[in-house]
Design a protein around this motif. Structure first.
Motif, PDB file in Angstrom:
ATOM      1  N   ALA A   1     -29.085-107.632  17.230  1.00 46.61           N
ATOM      2  CA  ALA A   1     -28.758-107.417  15.814  1.00 46.61           C
ATOM      3  C   ALA A   1     -29.998-107.601  14.928  1.00 46.61           C
ATOM      4  O   ALA A   1     -30.271-106.769  14.052  1.00 46.61           O
ATOM      5  CB  ALA A   1     -27.647-108.373  15.386  1.00 46.61           C
ATOM      6  N   GLY A   2     -30.745-108.683  15.145  1.00 42.86           N
ATOM      7  CA  GLY A   2     -31.928-108.936  14.317  1.00 42.86           C
ATOM      8  C   GLY A   2     -32.986-107.854  14.504  1.00 42.86           C
ATOM      9  O   GLY A   2     -33.623-107.415  13.531  1.00 42.86           O
TER      10      GLY A   2
ATOM     11  N   ARG B   1     -25.456-107.464  29.825  1.00 43.22           N
ATOM     12  CA  ARG B   1     -24.322-106.864  29.130  1.00 43.22           C
ATOM     13  C   ARG B   1     -24.723-105.458  28.664  1.00 43.22           C
ATOM     14  O   ARG B   1     -25.902-105.123  28.619  1.00 43.22           O
ATOM     15  CB  ARG B   1     -23.949-107.701  27.893  1.00 43.22           C
ATOM     16  CG  ARG B   1     -23.404-109.045  28.223  1.00 43.22           C
ATOM     17  CD  ARG B   1     -23.195-109.855  26.980  1.00 43.22           C
ATOM     18  NE  ARG B   1     -24.448-110.080  26.270  1.00 43.22           N
ATOM     19  CZ  ARG B   1     -24.538-110.705  25.106  1.00 43.22           C
ATOM     20  NH1 ARG B   1     -23.461-111.149  24.510  1.00 43.22           N
ATOM     21  NH2 ARG B   1     -25.709-110.898  24.526  1.00 43.22           N
TER      22      ARG B   1
ATOM     23  N   ALA C   1     -15.128-103.250  22.095  1.00 46.55           N
ATOM     24  CA  ALA C   1     -16.526-102.973  21.711  1.00 46.55           C
ATOM     25  C   ALA C   1     -16.760-103.217  20.227  1.00 46.55           C
ATOM     26  O   ALA C   1     -17.442-102.450  19.564  1.00 46.55           O
ATOM     27  CB  ALA C   1     -16.904-101.540  22.091  1.00 46.55           C
TER      28      ALA C   1
ATOM     29  N   ASN D   1     -20.905-103.550  17.010  1.00 42.57           N
ATOM     30  CA  ASN D   1     -20.576-102.471  16.068  1.00 42.57           C
ATOM     31  C   ASN D   1     -20.254-103.037  14.689  1.00 42.57           C
ATOM     32  O   ASN D   1     -20.631-102.463  13.670  1.00 42.57           O
ATOM     33  CB  ASN D   1     -19.417-101.630  16.624  1.00 42.57           C
ATOM     34  CG  ASN D   1     -19.901-100.704  17.733  1.00 42.57           C
ATOM     35  OD1 ASN D   1     -20.496 -99.670  17.467  1.00 42.57           O
ATOM     36  ND2 ASN D   1     -19.691-101.100  18.982  1.00 42.57           N
TER      37      ASN D   1
HETATM   38  C1  LIG Z   1     -19.679-109.951  27.887  1.00 42.65           C
HETATM   39  C2  LIG Z   1     -19.922-109.345  26.521  1.00 42.65           C
HETATM   40  C3  LIG Z   1     -19.864-107.958  26.345  1.00 42.65           C
HETATM   41  C4  LIG Z   1     -20.057-107.383  25.066  1.00 42.65           C
HETATM   42  N1  LIG Z   1     -19.935-106.013  24.916  1.00 42.65           N
HETATM   43  C5  LIG Z   1     -20.070-105.466  23.661  1.00 42.65           C
HETATM   44  C6  LIG Z   1     -19.908-104.051  23.439  1.00 42.65           C
HETATM   45  O1  LIG Z   1     -19.641-103.260  24.357  1.00 42.65           O
HETATM   46  N2  LIG Z   1     -20.055-103.573  22.168  1.00 42.65           N
HETATM   47  C7  LIG Z   1     -20.352-104.394  21.117  1.00 42.65           C
HETATM   48  O2  LIG Z   1     -20.449-103.909  19.974  1.00 42.65           O
HETATM   49  N3  LIG Z   1     -20.538-105.717  21.300  1.00 42.65           N
HETATM   50  C8  LIG Z   1     -20.395-106.280  22.546  1.00 42.65           C
HETATM   51  N4  LIG Z   1     -20.546-107.619  22.724  1.00 42.65           N
HETATM   52  C9  LIG Z   1     -21.012-108.421  21.620  1.00 42.65           C
HETATM   53  C10 LIG Z   1     -22.542-108.303  21.510  1.00 42.65           C
HETATM   54  O3  LIG Z   1     -23.149-108.493  22.766  1.00 42.65           O
HETATM   55  C11 LIG Z   1     -23.044-109.325  20.536  1.00 42.65           C
HETATM   56  O4  LIG Z   1     -22.449-109.059  19.284  1.00 42.65           O
HETATM   57  C12 LIG Z   1     -24.536-109.238  20.368  1.00 42.65           C
HETATM   58  O5  LIG Z   1     -25.253-109.260  21.565  1.00 42.65           O
HETATM   59  C13 LIG Z   1     -24.946-110.438  19.547  1.00 42.65           C
HETATM   60  O6  LIG Z   1     -26.156-110.174  19.033  1.00 42.65           O
HETATM   61  P1  LIG Z   1     -26.831-111.132  17.969  1.00 42.65           P
HETATM   62  O7  LIG Z   1     -28.181-110.524  17.784  1.00 42.65           O
HETATM   63  O8  LIG Z   1     -25.958-111.351  16.790  1.00 42.65           O
HETATM   64  O9  LIG Z   1     -26.902-112.564  18.668  1.00 42.65           O
HETATM   65  P2  LIG Z   1     -27.878-113.120  19.855  1.00 42.65           P
HETATM   66  O10 LIG Z   1     -28.090-112.073  20.894  1.00 42.65           O
HETATM   67  O11 LIG Z   1     -27.296-114.417  20.231  1.00 42.65           O
HETATM   68  O12 LIG Z   1     -29.251-113.293  19.104  1.00 42.65           O
HETATM   69  C14 LIG Z   1     -29.540-114.396  18.308  1.00 42.65           C
HETATM   70  C15 LIG Z   1     -31.019-114.651  18.422  1.00 42.65           C
HETATM   71  O13 LIG Z   1     -31.350-115.711  17.527  1.00 42.65           O
HETATM   72  C16 LIG Z   1     -32.389-116.433  18.123  1.00 42.65           C
HETATM   73  N5  LIG Z   1     -32.561-117.751  17.522  1.00 42.65           N
HETATM   74  C17 LIG Z   1     -31.998-118.946  17.870  1.00 42.65           C
HETATM   75  N6  LIG Z   1     -32.537-119.947  17.133  1.00 42.65           N
HETATM   76  C18 LIG Z   1     -33.427-119.373  16.284  1.00 42.65           C
HETATM   77  C19 LIG Z   1     -34.308-119.883  15.282  1.00 42.65           C
HETATM   78  N7  LIG Z   1     -34.405-121.199  15.025  1.00 42.65           N
HETATM   79  N8  LIG Z   1     -35.096-119.005  14.618  1.00 42.65           N
HETATM   80  C20 LIG Z   1     -35.043-117.672  14.869  1.00 42.65           C
HETATM   81  N9  LIG Z   1     -34.237-117.146  15.827  1.00 42.65           N
HETATM   82  C21 LIG Z   1     -33.439-117.983  16.521  1.00 42.65           C
HETATM   83  C22 LIG Z   1     -32.006-116.504  19.601  1.00 42.65           C
HETATM   84  O14 LIG Z   1     -33.147-116.786  20.415  1.00 42.65           O
HETATM   85  C23 LIG Z   1     -31.455-115.104  19.821  1.00 42.65           C
HETATM   86  O15 LIG Z   1     -32.432-114.206  20.332  1.00 42.65           O
HETATM   87  C24 LIG Z   1     -20.336-108.216  23.974  1.00 42.65           C
HETATM   88  C25 LIG Z   1     -20.415-109.620  24.139  1.00 42.65           C
HETATM   89  C26 LIG Z   1     -20.184-110.188  25.397  1.00 42.65           C
HETATM   90  C27 LIG Z   1     -20.206-111.692  25.560  1.00 42.65           C
END
Ligand SMILES: Cc1cc2nc3c(=O)[nH]c(=O)nc-3n(C[C@H](O)[C@H](O)[C@H](O)COP(=O)(O)OP(=O)(O)OC[C@H]3O[C@@H](n4cnc5c(N)ncnc54)[C@H](O)[C@@H]3O)c2cc1C
Length: 407
Positions: A15-16, A50, A307, A311
């Protein structure tokens, strides 16, 4: 020494990184920090195995961020969503319902891509953008906000003056914590196993969700792997059952997963590590604070059904980008941050509630509840207006009255 920027993004997960590409492509000056450098190779230790099924409304967001042309060649289209109930005495399909995207659209429901590959292409896109400074290995440490700016200190001591801070730093978001915003969390005692398989029977771009107990077993199409049809699997079960399954030898595991899939794609062969993900629902009480917004898992976490997770995060991004572009001189004013909260919070709540219900129905263990689920699925998916509403929701196009479907 202080650096200045328009936008500081805390978090370089999928996301970021997408947000950094989007705001950088729109001409904002962006600094994106993450203490954990992204893992961009499939077979590397710790790679995110994933996959993400991007539904139709996410594609323009990826296009505007300069990402879709990089991603499309690696994506598997999802033309049909198949729901199977296998809740009878034996793990056999007793009810099969298909949604075909062709009934309501010229395009597929969505496109599936591995998360490690998303990171690789996103990092490559960032290196093309002179507006973005990506700093893996450095994290957000703390923040002071004033009316005119946010003063962020990074873990390496660097101080950044930003007009807007975006918390995209995951479910335990340090930015959320710094703002003192609470989150409501639901724990299901469930975990998901995520891995890749190959199989004898081609998937024909059908994404299949098999319900029995413990949670859904979902097979999502991937492009062929070494000449064999391939799929990504998400298998949800109770925590102890996931521990048992992940400790099985590969042949034992393959036998169990083939049975759990009701054999719909023939024998399944494991072609990756088995990775484990805890399953929760979570929603932050607010999505904004002074000079700050929360998006993606920092704002909302869902069980992986339909999903919806990433999204929804791209829907957050689309709204935020539009608001910021209407205040290009200062994207951190309340007319952006507070408007973002108002635009997204109810919509996010509706989806979290809907997916929570679907997950609870899918976890049902007692045969009588499983029979009820099959009857409900049958009635729901046979009534054509409901079916079309669910299909549009599957495309992510449900607007405010979200009735999520599966993906
Ligand atoms: C099994 C599984 C299957 C999925 N399948 C789907 C799908 O098909 N479609 C869909 O839309 N979604 C799906 N999802 C959801 C999707 O994977 C998540 O929404 C997404 O990966 C989350 O992304 P994020 O960037 O929000 O969080 P994260 O991936 O958790 O990223 C957060 C980041 O913040 C960083 N961070 C932590 N502390 C700090 C700090 N102090 N300073 C700066 N950065 C920091 C971490 O290192 C990390 O890299 C699935 C989830 C799961 C568990």
């Amino acid at each position: 020494m202080r650096e200045t920027t328009d936008i500081l993004i805390s978090g370089g997960g999928v996301a970021g990184l997408t947000a950094a590409c989007a705001f950088g492509s729109a001409g904002f000056r962006v600094i994106c920090v993450d203490p954990a450098p992204p893992i961009t190779e499939r077979d590397a230790e710790g790679a995110d195995l994933r996959t993400t099924a991007f539904l139709q409304p996410s594609i323009p967001v990826l296009q505007d961020a300069g990402l879709w042309s990089r991603l499309e060649p690696h994506a598997a289209p999802l033309q049909v969503m198949r729901i199977i109930d296998a809740g009878g005495e034996l793990p056999e399909a007793r009810l099969i319902k298909d949604f075909n995207a062709a009934d309501i659209s010229d395009a597929p429901f969505g496109w599936n891509l591995p998360n490690w590959l998303l990171r690789r292409e996103m990092v490559a896109r960032l290196s093309e953008l002179p507006t973005v400074s990506f700093r893996p290995g450095t994290g957000f440490a703390r923040m002071l906000t004033r009316d005119t700016e946010a003063l962020v200190t990074l873990t390496d001591g660097t101080r950044i003056v930003a007009k807007l801070v975006i918390g995209a730093d995951g479910r335990t978001s340090p930015v959320r914590e710094a703002l003192g915003i609470a989150a409501s969390t639901t724990r299901y005692g469930q975990k998901a196993l995520a891995f890749a398989v190959t199989h004898l029977i081609p998937h024909d771009n059908v994404s299949t969700e098999v319900h029995r107990s413990g949670g859904p077993f979902t097979l999502v199409p991937l492009p062929d792997r070494d000449g064999h049809p391939a799929s990504a699997v998400v298998w949800m079960e109770s925590g102890p059952e996931v521990a048992r399954l992940s400790a099985l030898s590969v042949p034992e595991f393959e036998a169990e997963m083939t049975a759990r899939s009701s054999g719909i794609l023939g024998p399944l062969t494991l072609v990756s590590r088995r990775t484990i993900w805890p399953i929760i629902s979570q929603i932050a009480d607010r999505l904004s604070g002074p000079r700050t917004v929360l998006m993606a898992e920092a704002a909302h976490v869902l069980p992986p059904i339909g999903a919806q997770g990433l999204n929804m995060s791209l829907a957050d991004l689309a709204v935020l980008l539009e608001l910021a572009q209407s205040h290009p001189e200062d994207p951190g004013v309340p007319a952006v941050t507070e408007a973002f909260h108002r635009a997204r919070h109810l919509e996010v709540k509706a989806r979290v509630t809907g997916i929570d219900l679907l997950n609870r129905a899918s976890m049902a263990k007692a045969p009588v509840l499983r029979d009820l689920r099959a009857k409900a699925l049958d009635a729901l998916y046979s009534a054509s207006p409901v079916r079309h509403t669910l299909m549009r929701a599957g495309l992510g196009a449900s607007g405010k009255s979200a009735t999520p479907t599966r993906g």
